[in-house]
Design a protein around this motif. Structure first.
Motif, short mmCIF file in Angstrom:
data_model
loop_
_atom_site.label_atom_id
_atom_site.label_comp_id
_atom_site.label_asym_id
_atom_site.label_seq_id
_atom_site.Cartn_x
_atom_site.Cartn_y
_atom_site.Cartn_z
N ILE A 283 -1.07 50.44 21.81
CA ILE A 283 -2.00 51.53 21.45
C ILE A 283 -3.42 51.51 22.73
CG2 ILE A 283 -1.60 51.27 19.08
CD1 ILE A 283 -4.28 49.56 18.92
N SER A 284 -3.26 50.57 23.31
CA SER A 284 -4.41 50.55 24.48
C SER A 284 -3.81 51.27 25.81
CB SER A 284 -4.77 49.10 24.81
OG SER A 284 -5.91 49.14 25.92
N CYS A 285 -2.51 50.52 26.50
CA CYS A 285 -2.04 50.73 27.63
C CYS A 285 -0.89 51.62 27.48
CB CYS A 285 -1.91 49.57 28.39
SG CYS A 285 -0.55 48.59 28.05
N GLY A 286 -0.32 51.92 26.29
CA GLY A 286 0.96 52.52 26.43
C GLY A 286 0.85 53.80 25.59
N THR A 287 2.07 54.33 24.98
CA THR A 287 2.21 55.82 24.31
C THR A 287 2.55 55.20 22.76
OG1 THR A 287 2.88 56.85 26.49
CG2 THR A 287 3.07 57.95 24.25
N PRO A 291 0.42 59.18 18.19
CA PRO A 291 -0.54 59.51 19.27
C PRO A 291 -2.13 59.19 18.65
CG PRO A 291 0.86 61.33 19.03
CD PRO A 291 1.24 60.42 17.87
N ALA A 292 -2.18 59.12 17.40
CA ALA A 292 -3.72 59.09 16.71
C ALA A 292 -4.11 57.88 17.07
CB ALA A 292 -3.65 59.58 15.31
#
Ligand SMILES: [Zn+2]
Ligand SMILES: [Zn+2]
Lengths: 316, 98, 316, 98
Positions: A283-287, A291-292
């Protein structure tokens, strides 16, 4: 903003001579150190030795962030502070001491706690961050803000007889996106409230946390002098960009993610643990699949409540 | 089925849940997975009765890393990894102090 | 001679609280630290951090030995010294700084080089020795004198990006005679003159030598607080002898000889090397086949010439 | 005879004698001893011509430790140790700085 400094003074050649003659540093590496701004968050058991070695190595700008005052019980491990500074801000105690040894460095005091309101604003003024804090809450905050700001974090921790060190959001060619894992990739979910034991400040051996702090400084010197951070911003000077071979490899060598683990009473006290690396759905550096959930500058989470009974919480 | 010898190590404070033993030499049945080992540890070796400090929702709780021969168990198949002779399984808790 | 100190003051309980609460230290361990005299030989890149952490941990008496004066080129790694002390003895610079943080410690300055005339006389006044010197010549001298005086030595070294640490003449139950290997057991023969390359002072990264110095302090704290040194002399106080279970195992656990090896640019930077241990025919700690070779107080060798081109020699 | 893969590592400045390579992946004939490996290193891999910086009187010079899989070669039979597949042989020179 730092001034671009094309060369070293005679005093600097003399002062840094014994690291300058090493191929891993050389003039290009020393100029990179001089043109780099490092933020040290936490001027305690980790931050004191880390600041000491980064200042003496000739990092150009050192920001020191801590809201605490020096206490007598700090002195067994926080080696920059003295009796004369009891009750005064750790940041000022540290800067006075560091300046007495190396006045070439620009020291920037941040006498404040890091929170979601100020984290991004402060971190984006630096090229590299050292996480020397003493609470998991702040560790997630530092990492989340650093990922958004595109900064690398050298993160260490210590408790009792043990320590851990990871480099977070490191420039690398071996991961998609050109960055290594963030703190959440290493520790995806904070421990639940029930598993957090509140027992005041935990015990720690001074040299254990000291070793980890010095290793943070070492990792920072290696990252800076190699040129690995230069993708992050324009080279600070023409000289630096044209400086030739030693230490100019840049952010290239593929390195698997790892964690250095120190257990000082073990027969084999140091272990290099091979880690999974980036999580595509972080949730920080990825997808993240939703998306929320993705953490952005305006949605940095509230870290005040996520790990239980307040600022003195000690994790098992 | 034959038994195989393995070593289990605890660190980062987790040893306090296991009578302060940092290292256990165990024999497990051939074919035992790491997931099954976690249950064996809770059932037979954990001294502290607060099992939620080690296992939550049927797996190792958040904030604990599991290393199989010094590699993150996520690189090795997590719970489903089948233990081999002389494997070392290390449980490490997040340290936060500084 | 140190005064027997039966207990801790309120100030000491507060100052050392966060190490006192650890089972590895406890009150018995803290009292042992307080009643132990440690000699640090060499107040350079290793000695500065080692002295800093031993002073702050509450070692009762710290002897500091060095004949050198502070130079500008020292400051990138010798973290106790400041600009104000350039040209003054390192020992005095260090003591002023250490006392400002912990005046409880008795500091003993030895502004002299160690040589075969004074080594035994100085070393026999201490319980534990840290070899923080920068020349192989002195390393053999420290070990030979320590074996004669019955003292344990925590010996470290660093050059460029690497470091080594061994404990010399350590109390142990796993070797005959109750002592681990001496420095000559690890390195039986000094390198021949031809293999010594003279090139002035070698380069070194500050945090590399720093890590080794902090690890020396850690090893010293572990050895002292465990009670392992108590066979060497009478317990310093009645309290100490009766102090109870934590950390009172004494010099018992069999430990194979090992060397900690640090190579800071390696993917697995720390290695614990398994070593041979005591050599039965060691000319210092063993029984050489020719008894005339055995080193005694009156036959400590002349170390001035054995390794080539003088004090600036750098070994490959 | 078949060849076996081994790793040779240099440290403490010795890498300077071997073109600054800290690690070599080599294939040696099965049955090769560590003593023979030292000669192979001098003959085929050492770049610096001053062989006395590595070998004196037919063996590794004083001030160099030889580690076989992180254990002192004196624990393993010194020169006569027969190399096995995947062995790591580490040469370490005395460091003296401080
Ligand atoms: Zn991530
Ligand atoms: Zn010996």
């Amino acid at each position: 903003t730092p001034t671009a400094t094309p060369e070293l003074s005679a005093e600097e050649y003399l002062r840094y001579g014994r690291q300058l003659i090493m191929p891993q540093i050389g003039l290009p590496g020393q100029l990179r150190l001089k043109n780099t701004r490092v933020l040290i968050i936490g001027i305690g058991g980790l931050g004191c030795p880390a600041a000491s070695y980064l200042s003496s190595a000739g990092v150009g700008t050192l920001g020191l962030l801590d809201h605490d005052l020096v206490e007598l019980s700090n002195l067994h491990r926080q080696i920059l502070h003295t009796l004369a500074y009891i009750g005064r801000p750790k940041v000022l105690s540290a800067i006075d001491r560091l300046r007495a040894a190396n006045p070439n460095v620009t020291y920037i005091p941040h006498i404040t706690a890091l929170d979601k309101e100020n984290a991004l604003e402060i971190i984006q003024n630096y090229d590299l961050v050292l996480d020397c804090t003493d609470h998991p809450r702040v560790r997630y905050l530092v990492s989340d803000a650093a990922v958004i700001a595109g900064k690398t974090v050298v993160s260490a921790s210590a408790l009792k007889t043990e320590g851990q060190l990871v480099v977070v959001n490191k420039p690398t060619s071996s991961e998609e996106g050109g960055r290594g894992p963030c703190y959440r990739c290493y520790w995806p979910r904070p421990p639940p409230t029930e598993s957090v034991v509140s027992c005041g400040e935990g015990g720690v051996l001074g040299p254990v946390v000291g070793v980890m702090g010095v290793l943070q400084a070492l990792e920072a010197v290696k990252i800076i002098s190699s040129g690995a951070l230069e993708g992050q911003r324009a080279p600070a000077s023409a000289n630096e960009a044209a400086a030739g071979s030693p230490g100019t490899e840049g952010p290239s060598k593929p390195e698997p993610a790892s964690m250095l683990f120190f257990s000082s009473y073990s027969p084999t006290p140091f272990k290099t643990l091979r880690m999974k690396g980036r999580r595509a759905d972080c949730i920080s550096c990825g997808t993240p699949s939703d998306p929320a959930l993705k953490i952005t500058a305006s949605t940095i989470p509230d870290y005040d409540n996520f790990c239980g009974p307040g600022p003195d919480a000690v994790l098992l | 089925m034959a038994n195989i010898p393995i070593t289990v190590e605890f660190s980062g404070g987790l040893e306090l849940l296991f009578a302060s033993e940092r290292s256990l030499s165990l024999e497990v049945a051939e074919g035992t997975t790491v997931g099954e080992l976690v249950n064996i540890l809770v059932d037979k070796h954990m001294v502290d009765t607060r099992t939620e400090l080690f296992v939550v929702d049927g797996t190792v709780r958040p904030g604990i890393l599991v290393l199989i021969n010094d590699a993150d168990w996520e690189l090795e198949g997590e719970e489903s990894y089948v233990l081999e002779k002389k494997d070392t399984i290390l449980f490490v808790s997040t340290l936060h102090g500084g």
